[in-house]
Design a protein around this motif. Structure first.
Motif, PDB file in Angstrom:
ATOM      1  N   GLU A 110      -3.573   7.051   4.606  1.00  0.00           N
ATOM      2  CA  GLU A 110      -4.604   5.530   4.735  1.00  0.00           C
ATOM      3  C   GLU A 110      -5.556   5.215   5.279  1.00  0.00           C
ATOM      4  OE1 GLU A 110      -3.428   1.757   8.350  1.00  0.00           O
ATOM      5  OE2 GLU A 110      -3.337   4.205   8.427  1.00  0.00           O
ATOM      6  N   LEU A 118      -8.394   9.130  -2.511  1.00  0.00           N
ATOM      7  CA  LEU A 118      -6.576   9.771  -2.329  1.00  0.00           C
ATOM      8  C   LEU A 118      -6.417  10.767  -3.011  1.00  0.00           C
ATOM      9  CD1 LEU A 118      -3.749   8.668  -1.436  1.00  0.00           C
ATOM     10  CD2 LEU A 118      -3.138   7.565  -4.240  1.00  0.00           C
ATOM     11  N   LYS A 154       0.714  -1.266   0.019  1.00  0.00           N
ATOM     12  CA  LYS A 154       0.008   0.203   0.067  1.00  0.00           C
ATOM     13  C   LYS A 154       0.946   1.101   0.103  1.00  0.00           C
ATOM     14  CE  LYS A 154      -3.978  -2.127   2.480  1.00  0.00           C
ATOM     15  NZ  LYS A 154      -4.811  -1.857   3.389  1.00  0.00           N
ATOM     16  N   GLU A 156      -6.640   5.710   1.121  1.00  0.00           N
ATOM     17  CA  GLU A 156      -6.695   4.271   0.221  1.00  0.00           C
ATOM     18  C   GLU A 156      -7.882   3.278   0.764  1.00  0.00           C
ATOM     19  OE1 GLU A 156      -2.573   3.851   0.388  1.00  0.00           O
ATOM     20  OE2 GLU A 156      -3.376   3.205   1.925  1.00  0.00           O
TER      21      GLU A 156
END
Length: 394
Positions: free
Chosen positions: A129, A137, A108, A132
């Protein structure tokens, strides 16, 4: 895929240092030959080599450019690869190359950023994070761009406000030192045996004391510097130096406002990204850089987790202006806490700007006046005996 650093000779005959990713050392050599690069030396890069710390401005530029590429429709891997090619031979290149390699390997983006935590702080990684998970994003990168841009602007404002008075004060000390150690002693012989004005006697006495004590002064200054360096090398000493600005009244007030702005913007950004309030408080607490406010936020985390309304822990706290819990309370009722935290940040940004403007407006003429009075007093003390012509007759 491992990274390799190579030293090569450019077509113009200059030495160039750059990096390349390859399966092995032999593969790296083959790739360089295919690119017609004459490599002198090649070595594998370890984790320590990849831990370059980027400046806030460099991270801001990378985030802004990455956001634009993703908005343009490029996948994350392609966008990172494009940036890696753009920054070839520059400081961010190693980090970008490692990010490209990790994303290509299936990691990731947030995990890849976590390998470079000295450059990308916990708040940055948390926002990415969470983005995602939600598939937003590009929007998260826009928010991070705005957040970092505001932080850099505030830092520049505070630095600019304190820098000019600092330079002026240093110049004042330099002029005063030149007068006491060089100019006045050179004039002393002219007035030997003369009946001097009291002002002149004061200046010559101060100059003589300064000249006679400069050895001791240098010794004391050197000792203080060595002690300071020794203390700063210890964890306890670093903590004391870190807490020192919080003891200066005006600086303390500035740092408080800066911390509130950082906290409000961070909370707003995290909440907009879908991060729960307890986790948002924890992340925001780690970036405000204000020990006393950190304790208040840590206490708030505990009380809110026990079921108290968000605004309650911030009431009756000397470091928290009464306006903040009141606005948070209104936001809780309307369900608009991220929006309200942004408004709080804007209010205190405007207040900080007014404070800094007032400080620079007042400090500059005061320092100039002090400098003028000192130089004027010294010059007057020297010129007064010269106006008395009879004092030079024998």
């Amino acid at each position: 895929m491992p990274l390799f650093e190579y030293l090569a000779v450019s077509p113009r005959g200059k030495k160039v240092k750059a990096t390349i990713d390859a399966e092995s050392l032999q593969d790296a050599k083959v790739k360089l030959i295919r690119r017609k690069i004459a490599a002198i030396k090649i070595r594998s890069l370890g984790e320590k080599d990849l831990k370059d710390t980027l400046k806030k401005s460099e991270i801001l530029n990378l985030t802004r450019e990455l956001s634009r590429l993703i908005h343009a429709g490029l996948p994350l891997f392609e966008a990172l690869s494009a940036l890696e090619e753009k920054y070839l031979g520059q400081k961010p290149h190693k980090i970008l190359l490692n990010l490209v390699d990790m994303v290509r390997s299936g990691h990731k983006f947030s995990e890849a950023l976590g390998k470079h935590h000295t450059s990308f702080d916990l708040l940055y990684i948390t926002i990415v994070e969470n983005a995602e998970k939600t598939g937003k994003l590009s929007e998260a990168l826009d928010e991070l761009t705005d957040l970092m841009n505001k932080q850099i602007q505030i830092k520049k404002q505070v630095t600019a406000a304190l820098l000019y008075p600092g330079i002026l004060f240093s110049f004042c000390l330099l002029v005063l030192g030149s007068l006491l150690f060089y100019v006045i002693p050179s004039l002393k012989e002219i007035f030997d045996g003369r009946d001097l004005h009291p002002f002149t006697k004061i200046i010559f006495t101060v100059s003589a004391f300064a000249c006679n004590s400069k050895t001791y002064a240098c010794f004391i200054l050197t000792t203080l510097i060595l002690i300071s360096v020794g203390l700063f090398s210890t964890q306890r000493g670093k903590k004391r130096f870190y807490l020192l600005p919080f003891q200066i009244p005006f600086i303390k007030k500035l740092l408080q406002k800066v911390a509130i702005i950082r906290f409000s913007r961070a909370i707003a950004t995290l909440l907009e990204g879908g991060v729960p309030i307890i986790q948002s408080l924890d992340q925001a607490r780690k970036i405000i850089r204000h020990p006393d406010l950190e304790k208040i936020i840590q206490k708030a985390q505990r009380l809110i987790s026990e079921g108290q309304p968000i605004h309650i822990p911030f009431q009756n706290e000397s470091l928290i202006p009464p306006l903040i819990p009141r606005m948070i309370s209104i936001a809780e009722e309307g369900g608009k806490l991220p929006f309200m935290m942004k408004q709080i940040a804007q209010i205190y940004e405007e207040e900080l700007e007014k404070t800094l403007t007032y400080f620079t407006t007042v400090a500059q003429p005061i320092l100039l006046l002090i400098l003028g009075l000192i130089i004027g007093f010294v010059l007057l003390s020297v010129l007064l005996p010269m106006t008395d012509v009879s004092s030079f007759t024998t």
